[in-house]
Design a protein around this motif. Structure first.
Motif, PDB file in Angstrom:
ATOM      1  N   LEU A   8       1.203  -2.624  11.610  1.00 61.29           N
ATOM      2  CA  LEU A   8       1.763  -2.277  10.307  1.00 61.29           C
ATOM      3  C   LEU A   8       1.620  -3.445   9.346  1.00 61.29           C
ATOM      4  O   LEU A   8       1.835  -4.603   9.706  1.00 61.29           O
ATOM      5  CB  LEU A   8       3.236  -1.900  10.452  1.00 61.29           C
ATOM      6  CG  LEU A   8       3.554  -0.718  11.377  1.00 61.29           C
ATOM      7  CD1 LEU A   8       5.048  -0.444  11.365  1.00 61.29           C
ATOM      8  CD2 LEU A   8       2.794   0.529  10.941  1.00 61.29           C
ATOM      9  N   ARG A   9       1.300  -3.139   8.109  1.00 60.23           N
ATOM     10  CA  ARG A   9       1.161  -4.153   7.081  1.00 60.23           C
ATOM     11  C   ARG A   9       2.241  -3.971   6.024  1.00 60.23           C
ATOM     12  O   ARG A   9       2.586  -2.842   5.646  1.00 60.23           O
ATOM     13  CB  ARG A   9      -0.217  -4.086   6.404  1.00 60.23           C
ATOM     14  CG  ARG A   9      -1.399  -4.274   7.345  1.00 60.23           C
ATOM     15  CD  ARG A   9      -1.307  -5.542   8.184  1.00 60.23           C
ATOM     16  NE  ARG A   9      -1.197  -6.761   7.411  1.00 60.23           N
ATOM     17  CZ  ARG A   9      -2.197  -7.620   7.216  1.00 60.23           C
ATOM     18  NH1 ARG A   9      -3.387  -7.394   7.751  1.00 60.23           N
ATOM     19  NH2 ARG A   9      -2.003  -8.722   6.513  1.00 60.23           N
ATOM     20  N   THR A  10       2.772  -5.071   5.550  1.00 63.61           N
ATOM     21  CA  THR A  10       3.817  -5.045   4.534  1.00 63.61           C
ATOM     22  C   THR A  10       3.358  -4.270   3.301  1.00 63.61           C
ATOM     23  O   THR A  10       2.221  -4.418   2.856  1.00 63.61           O
ATOM     24  CB  THR A  10       4.193  -6.478   4.131  1.00 63.61           C
ATOM     25  OG1 THR A  10       4.659  -7.172   5.281  1.00 63.61           O
ATOM     26  CG2 THR A  10       5.270  -6.482   3.066  1.00 63.61           C
ATOM     27  N   THR A  12       3.216  -0.911   3.075  1.00 65.05           N
ATOM     28  CA  THR A  12       2.870   0.469   3.390  1.00 65.05           C
ATOM     29  C   THR A  12       4.132   1.276   3.664  1.00 65.05           C
ATOM     30  O   THR A  12       5.201   0.726   3.970  1.00 65.05           O
ATOM     31  CB  THR A  12       1.953   0.532   4.620  1.00 65.05           C
ATOM     32  OG1 THR A  12       2.679   0.031   5.761  1.00 65.05           O
ATOM     33  CG2 THR A  12       0.713  -0.306   4.411  1.00 65.05           C
ATOM     34  N   ALA A  13       4.009   2.604   3.568  1.00 65.18           N
ATOM     35  CA  ALA A  13       5.157   3.473   3.818  1.00 65.18           C
ATOM     36  C   ALA A  13       5.654   3.328   5.250  1.00 65.18           C
ATOM     37  O   ALA A  13       6.863   3.310   5.502  1.00 65.18           O
ATOM     38  CB  ALA A  13       4.772   4.931   3.534  1.00 65.18           C
ATOM     39  N   ARG A  16       7.669   0.084   5.574  1.00 68.11           N
ATOM     40  CA  ARG A  16       8.998   0.215   4.964  1.00 68.11           C
ATOM     41  C   ARG A  16       9.904   1.104   5.806  1.00 68.11           C
ATOM     42  O   ARG A  16      11.095   0.821   5.978  1.00 68.11           O
ATOM     43  CB  ARG A  16       8.856   0.766   3.547  1.00 68.11           C
ATOM     44  CG  ARG A  16       8.280  -0.226   2.547  1.00 68.11           C
ATOM     45  CD  ARG A  16       8.436   0.262   1.124  1.00 68.11           C
ATOM     46  NE  ARG A  16       7.625   1.450   0.881  1.00 68.11           N
ATOM     47  CZ  ARG A  16       6.390   1.420   0.382  1.00 68.11           C
ATOM     48  NH1 ARG A  16       5.821   0.262   0.094  1.00 68.11           N
ATOM     49  NH2 ARG A  16       5.726   2.551   0.168  1.00 68.11           N
ATOM     50  N   TRP A 191       8.007   7.150  11.181  1.00 70.72           N
ATOM     51  CA  TRP A 191       7.209   5.964  10.901  1.00 70.72           C
ATOM     52  C   TRP A 191       7.089   4.950  12.039  1.00 70.72           C
ATOM     53  O   TRP A 191       6.118   4.191  12.072  1.00 70.72           O
ATOM     54  CB  TRP A 191       7.785   5.245   9.680  1.00 70.72           C
ATOM     55  CG  TRP A 191       7.531   5.959   8.392  1.00 70.72           C
ATOM     56  CD1 TRP A 191       6.323   6.250   7.832  1.00 70.72           C
ATOM     57  CD2 TRP A 191       8.529   6.461   7.492  1.00 70.72           C
ATOM     58  NE1 TRP A 191       6.486   6.907   6.635  1.00 70.72           N
ATOM     59  CE2 TRP A 191       7.836   7.049   6.390  1.00 70.72           C
ATOM     60  CE3 TRP A 191       9.921   6.478   7.488  1.00 70.72           C
ATOM     61  CZ2 TRP A 191       8.500   7.643   5.325  1.00 70.72           C
ATOM     62  CZ3 TRP A 191      10.577   7.062   6.428  1.00 70.72           C
ATOM     63  CH2 TRP A 191       9.882   7.641   5.359  1.00 70.72           C
TER      64      TRP A 191
END
Length: 479
Positions: A8-10, A12-13, A16, A191
């Motif tokens: 996961l990259r900061t 992105t939905a 979050r 998510w």
């Protein structure tokens, strides 16, 4: 090896949403750790509770967290971190509903045990999910955001709880967990990626953290000693049930050490860690400091309402500055410790906190918050701020990197064990039992005596730090 998980990259939905799930879940656990003390006078009056009932309301929760938090992390590694995390959230919410519906103290205490078990599943999972899910370049930022916002929930917890208690009922400090849990589950299913440690089901280092026998023996050891301390004022120190429970607890603790030593590197707690004298000293220090914090929090909340006459909301507000200091100052204290070493912060911090407690002993009916309460709370907060970050960093630095997870988990368990034992022992030491917490004279004497004991614990910790703590050097435990 660890199973592949989306990086996961900061921004992105998914990032979050994963952060939201972890923060809300941690917030529930922190909320129910801090706010229950504020509710004790009200629930005690409504349910006809004794001091022992109030102690178990706090300690049932702490006992399960202290005993099973390491096992909760291991279950996530083996069966899936998201799966165990969400199971813990659902379990915690269901137990919270049972707490809120309690019609007697036995019901409430049993529900608090269940709630603590759920917390032991979700607490390690919230951080493990972030560690396993975020890209290495964004992991530090994600964990920092989680720590900061979880800390905000800790600060707001007593304030929110006090308002709920005054405006509605003490039961709503538990019911509020239900919408939070729904949000966590929805965000988690949508998510949070699944991950697990594939080596856990094989031989090698992964097996080390999956030790049901160790967790059960630890629980019996803590539970037996806790029961003896809580029951002693009513039954007498020399009564058969008290002596029997103390003996069972001590025997279980000894067997726990023997079992973990025999298992070696496959144990939940590799005893080779304790070949580092610094690691051993830091954890004893942790027990003392967190025992003082828990004892102070337990007595202050009841005293301010039942003797000083404050509302639950004002009582909740009283300690907010302490948490704000922790939020604002912990990173600076950590940087200071990294520059000069941990000995000075870990020596000076407890001394300042002890002075704060001695000031708070003077609080009496008609006390002014700004003149009589705030100075002591601020000093206690400054002292605690000097301790928390340097202590955590020193514990991790005292062992090899591959043992960082179990070292951190054990230190977390040590802090909860210190809290557990303080809440169990202090009423016995200061002569508070039965419904004495409803009598102003008895509670005043007990409060002042308890804060003196807590200040003494902090001063002992300061001496220990001055004599025995030094700048950590990485050590590799045998095995």
């Amino acid at each position: 090896m660890t199973s592949p998980a989306p990086a996961l990259r900061t921004g992105t939905a998914a990032a979050r949403g994963t952060l939201l799930a972890a923060i809300l879940a941690s917030g529930m656990v922190f909320l129910d750790t801090t706010v229950v003390n504020v509710a004790l006078p009200r629930l005690g009056a409504e349910l006809g509770a004794t001091v022992a009932d109030l102690q178990w309301t706090v300690n049932g929760y702490l006992l399960m967290l202290a005993a099973f938090v390491l096992l909760g992390g291991a279950l996530g590694d083996r069966f899936g971190r998201r799966r165990v995390f969400l199971l813990g959230v659902i379990w915690f919410a269901a137990a919270s509903v049972l707490c809120g519906l309690a019609q007697g103290t036995g019901w409430l205490v049993a529900a608090r045990f269940l709630q603590g078990a759920g917390g032991a599943l979700l607490t390690p999972g919230s951080l493990a999910v972030l560690q396993a899910s975020f890209h290495p370049d964004d992991r530090g930022r994600a964990i920092g955001t989680w720590a900061g916002l979880s800390g905000v929930s800790t600060a707001l917890g007593p304030l929110l709880g006090g308002w709920l208690i005054d405006a509605l009922s003490w039961r709503w400090i538990f019911f509020i967990n239900v919408p939070l849990a729904v949000g966590v589950v929805l965000a988690g299913l949508r998510w949070v990626p699944e991950s697990r440690d594939e080596d856990v089901s094989r031989t090698g280092a992964g097996r080390r953290r999956f030790d049901v026998a160790g967790a059960l023996l630890g629980a019996v050891g803590l539970g037996g000693v806790t029961y003896a301390l809580i029951d002693a004022p009513a039954r007498g120190v020399g009564s058969l049930p008290v002596l029997a429970s103390a003996l069972v607890g001590l025997v279980a603790a000894v067997v726990f050490v023997l079992v973990e030593r025999r298992r070696g590197d496959t144990a939940m707690l590799p005893t080779g860690l304790f070949t580092s004298r610094l690691f051993s000293v830091l954890n004893i220090f942790t027990v003392g400091v967190y025992a003082a914090l828990a004892g102070f929090s337990f007595f202050l909340a009841v005293y301010l309402q039942n003797v000083v006459g404050w509302s639950a909301l004002l009582t909740g507000l009283a300690t907010v500055p302490m948490t704000v200091l922790l939020l604002l100052g912990s990173s600076r204290a950590g940087a200071l410790s990294a520059r000069i070493g941990p000995r000075l912060p870990l020596t000076v911090g407890p001394v300042i906190a002890a002075v704060g407690l001695l000031l708070l002993r003077r609080v009496a009916p008609g006390a002014s918050y700004w003149v009589d309460v705030l100075p002591g709370v601020l000093l206690f907060g400054v002292g605690l701020t000097l301790v928390v970050a340097p202590l955590t960093a020193s514990v991790l630095a005292a062992v090899a990197d591959r043992f960082a997870g179990v070292a951190s988990g054990f230190n977390n368990a040590a802090s909860r064990a210190g809290s557990l034992l303080a809440v169990a022992a202090l009423p016995l030491l200061v002569g508070l039992s039965g419904t004495g917490y409803e009598q102003r004279g008895a509670l005043t004497d007990a409060y002042r005596g308890a804060l003196l004991w807590c200040a003494g614990l902090l001063l002992v910790a300061a001496v220990m730090a001055a004599l025995l703590i030094h700048r950590p050097v990485k050590q590799e435990p045998p095995g």
